[in-house]
Design a protein around this motif. Sequence first.
Motif, mmCIF file in Angstrom:
data_model
loop_
_atom_site.group_PDB
_atom_site.id
_atom_site.type_symbol
_atom_site.label_atom_id
_atom_site.label_comp_id
_atom_site.label_asym_id
_atom_site.label_seq_id
_atom_site.Cartn_x
_atom_site.Cartn_y
_atom_site.Cartn_z
ATOM 1 N N TRP A 101 69.437 45.597 50.637
ATOM 2 C CA TRP A 101 70.737 45.578 51.296
ATOM 3 C C TRP A 101 70.734 46.614 52.406
ATOM 4 O O TRP A 101 70.216 47.715 52.247
ATOM 5 N N HIS A 102 71.331 46.259 53.521
ATOM 6 C CA HIS A 102 71.393 47.164 54.654
ATOM 7 C C HIS A 102 72.757 47.836 54.665
ATOM 8 O O HIS A 102 73.782 47.159 54.720
ATOM 9 N N SER A 103 72.789 49.135 54.653
ATOM 10 C CA SER A 103 74.050 49.870 54.593
ATOM 11 C C SER A 103 74.665 50.110 55.967
ATOM 12 O O SER A 103 75.823 50.511 56.049
ATOM 13 N N ASP A 105 74.005 47.843 58.827
ATOM 14 C CA ASP A 105 74.119 46.644 59.648
ATOM 15 C C ASP A 105 74.019 45.425 58.737
ATOM 16 O O ASP A 105 73.944 45.569 57.520
ATOM 17 N N ALA A 110 68.537 38.708 56.028
ATOM 18 C CA ALA A 110 68.577 39.290 54.682
ATOM 19 C C ALA A 110 69.300 38.395 53.687
ATOM 20 O O ALA A 110 69.197 38.604 52.484
#
Length: 124
Positions: A101-103, A105, A110
């Motif tokens: 998980w991208h915090s 963006d 994903a």
Amino acid sequence: QERLVESGGGSVQAGGSLRLSCAFSGNTYYMGWFRQAPGKEREGIASIHARITYYADSVKGRFTISLDNTKNTLYLQMNSLKPEDTGIYYCAARTTRGGAWHSDDMPAYAYNAWGQGTQVTVSS
């Protein structure tokens, strides 16, 4: 097989509110909302993972993402809507391991499961 179904879109005047829902089945690791305005690329606007949230600057302070695991439903509460919020809103999820998980963006790559989209139109 995972399935995502959005609802709650519609037409509203500027300053109004809408709440989008996304009913899902199957396992998810994180989820989010994307939108695509006419003539523009799809944009990630809000995501949630283990109760941690991310918001794009364009919606921060106006939109709230939440997840009710008891109902298998993802929500997006949208307040103070602006004409530039007009677009098709998509629910998305990561359903397999291996995609962090991208915090800060929301890259579309994903997410590997997508809903069909729901139209939101904000008039001035």
